[in-house]
Write an enzyme that holds these catalytic residues in place. Structure first.
Site: not given
Length: 629
Positions: A506, A510, A310
């Site tokens: 995080d 996600d 990410d």
């Protein structure tokens, strides 16, 4: 049987086996041989019954494990009166399964933190008054009041003039977004501005946030569990043990030879050594701020070949920072920051708070502003040290001071421009962005060079221009932007054709991808609780470099476990041959097996001394940072 109930059952079986062996030994020393044999048999039967049930379940799943050898050795020992040997094997086996259960226990917890982030009630307008009602009572068309700091409980549209929302937990976009009347709001977004009205468009159970919860649960259920490392050798070892025992019996006509072979063949060194090595690795990784939720994730971590990252809060810090200050008057950059930050103390807007934090980080003492006027989501006007200061968007500042243009060329993708005017004149601009973490480039180079990662991709909900600008020069194998949570899951599943996939993220958005990946890693220091729960690994220190330490520990722990497997197999085969030729009685074989256990366990404990190429940090787990966005 649930995980907690299963663990209690294994403890009970271990206690029964230990009590049976100890009681029988005491009776034997007292000269009560008959009662001693009964006590030993009584300790074996429950362990054997539990083992048979587990074998049947495994066979229904299409799995053949080394447990069959343990069942054969206990059954044969009981059948031919070698109760002491059976009791020793029962203790070894029950101890091994207990250690394995300990290694993998609590690898998955309930999604309590994810679910608790959404409020259980909402403030609804009804008959000119405000009522607090449960989420289940909200229907499309209801008008809700979303106060500052509240999380939008359902999907809907803005009914006020504007709303300022922090959607980072949902989309990965670090910068707050300003929505105008009739624009759509996603449930799970946090109100970062003044209170606004929300017209519900869906029920809570049908909203975006509830869908993410379902995605996480489905992805967790669909992930196939890894088999124990020892079971990979089970069929061959099982055939060798049974064939050797049968041959010894057939050639000598003595069934005790077969019992002795099976007792020595009992794979306790494998059952014990593998979880001991992996549990030691778990403990060592925790010492470096890497919380791994069980032995299976530790083993999977050592085998990952594709890494999906990410952006916001993972590759980047997740908090906007000042990257440059342009000045157009006689004021210095520090003076412009001083005046802007002093005025912004009056605002709770995330950008204003970032400016204040930047000034304080530089040691600037800020006076209290006076005559404060704030237009939520646009800017602040105030007096600082007797001077008129206006801080905010370029349009807001131009209107307040009557200027026609701002000489700045405009911010680059992924950055925000904040104009500052002093005493009616444009004094400068602050440019804020969410920069890459300092360790990002080194982390990517290290993970590709030393840890077998062949492919590195970025998966983000950010706009493509923002994602490409942030990752320029990092040498990624691909950038996937503007992804929804289910598209991230699809990317993870697609990349599996290239080998085991590790996903690092995080945010709440996600969490489904973390759960779907072979190994999910969450930035736990400041990440969302949903991602920490869905992940297999949580970095308790907000530093990507800790993952390099975790990878090294996982790889070396797995290597030590494999060494223990090979050593245990070799020693066991040697003992089996000796027993087949009559050099070992069943009891002597059981004692020899205990010695093999000690040897392989001592080897497995070497994992406690693994020292990755970095210094450990102290992690105050009882005062751990919040995992909420």
């Amino acid at each position: 049987m649930g995980g907690e109930g299963s663990a209690r059952f294994k403890v009970a079986i271990l206690v029964i086996a230990l009590a049976g062996l100890a009681t029988g030994a005491g009776l034997w020393l007292a000269g009560r041989t008959g009662l001693a044999e009964m006590a030993w048999a009584a300790g074996v039967v429950p362990v054997l019954a539990a083992l048979v049930v587990e074998i049947v379940r495994s066979l229904f799943r299409g799995e053949v494990g080394l447990d069959i050898v343990a069942a054969l050795s206990m059954s044969a020992a009981l059948a031919f009166g070698e109760t002491l040997a059976a009791a020793v094997v029962a203790l070894m086996y029950s101890g091994g399964t207990f250690l394995e259960s300990f290694a993998e226990g609590h690898a998955r917890r309930e999604m309590r933190d994810l679910l608790s982030r959404v409020p259980r009630s909402a403030t609804r307008y009804r008959d000119g008054a405000l009522d607090e009602v449960p989420l289940g009572e909200i229907v499309p068309g209801d008008l809700l009041l979303i106060r500052q700091g509240d999380v939008a409980p359902v999907d809907g549209t803005v009914e006020s003039e504007r709303a300022v929302l922090d959607q980072s937990a949902m989309t990965g976009e670090s910068m707050p977004v300003k929505l105008m009347r009739r624009q759509e709001v996603m449930s799970g977004s946090t109100n970062a501005g003044e209170a606004f009205d929300l017209r519900a468009s869906r029920r809570a159970a049908e909203s975006t946030y509830a869908g993410i919860v379902r995605l996480v649960e489905e992805a967790q259920q669909s992930k196939a569990p890894m088999s124990r490392m020892a079971d990979r050798y089970s069929i061959l070892f099982l055939l060798v043990a049974v064939a050797l025992a049968a041959a010894a019996w057939w050639m000598t006509g003595d069934p005790i030879r077969a019992v002795a072979v099976l007792v020595v063949a009992t794979p306790c060194p494998l059952i014990l050594a593998v979880p001991v090595a992996l549990v030691a690795g778990l403990s060592r990784a925790a010492h470096y701020g890497v919380l791994i939720k069980g032995a299976k994730p530790l083993e999977a971590l050592a085998q990952a070949q594709t890494l999906i990252l990410d952006k916001t809060g993972t590759l980047t810090d997740g908090r906007p920072r000042i990257v440059s200050i342009d000045t157009y008057a006689e004021l210095s950059p520090d003076e412009v920051l001083y005046l802007a930050a002093a005025a912004d103390q009056a605002s709770k807007h995330p950008i204003a708070q970032a400016i204040v934090a930047s000034a304080r980080a530089r040691g600037i003492l800020l006076p209290a502003p006076t005559e404060i006027q704030e237009v939520p989501g646009e800017g602040v006007a105030a007096r600082v040290d007797g001077r008129s200061v206006v801080v905010g968007g370029t349009g807001f500042v131009r209107r307040r001071i009557g200027a026609t243009r701002n000489p700045h060329q405009g911010p680059k993708a992924g950055s925000v421009l904040v104009a500052v005017a002093v005493d009616g004149q444009l004094a400068g601009n602050l440019v804020l962005a969410d920069p890459l973490r300092l360790e990002t480039a080194g982390f990517l180079a290290g993970i590709r060079r030393h840890h077998g990662i062949r492919r590195i991709l970025l998966a983000t909900g950010d706009r493509r221009a923002v994602a490409e600008a942030a990752t320029e020069g990092l040498g990624l194998d691909g950038v996937r932007a503007e992804l929804t949570p289910d598209q991230k899951v699809l990317l993870v599943l697609t990349e599996r054709k290239n080998g085991p996939v590790m996903m690092v993220g995080d945010g709440v958005n996600d969490a489904p991808a973390l759960a779907a990946a072979d190994i999910g890693v969450a930035m736990g220091a400041r990440g969302a609780a949903a991602s920490a729960e869905a992940a297999d690994i949580v970095l308790m220190v907000d530093d990507l470099g800790r993952l390099l330490a975790g990878l090294e520990i996982a790889s070396r722990s797995r290597q030590i476990a494999l060494e223990s497997v090979i050593a245990g197999l070799g020693l066991s085969v040697t003992g089996m041959v000796a027993a087949a030729f009559g050099y070992l009685t069943p009891v002597e074989g059981a004692v020899l097996q205990e010695a093999i256990d000690v040897a392989v366990i001592l080897n497995a404990l070497r994992a406690l001394r693994i020292s990755p190429s970095m210094e450990p940090v102290e992690v105050a787990y009882d005062h751990a940072p919040s995992m909420q966005h």
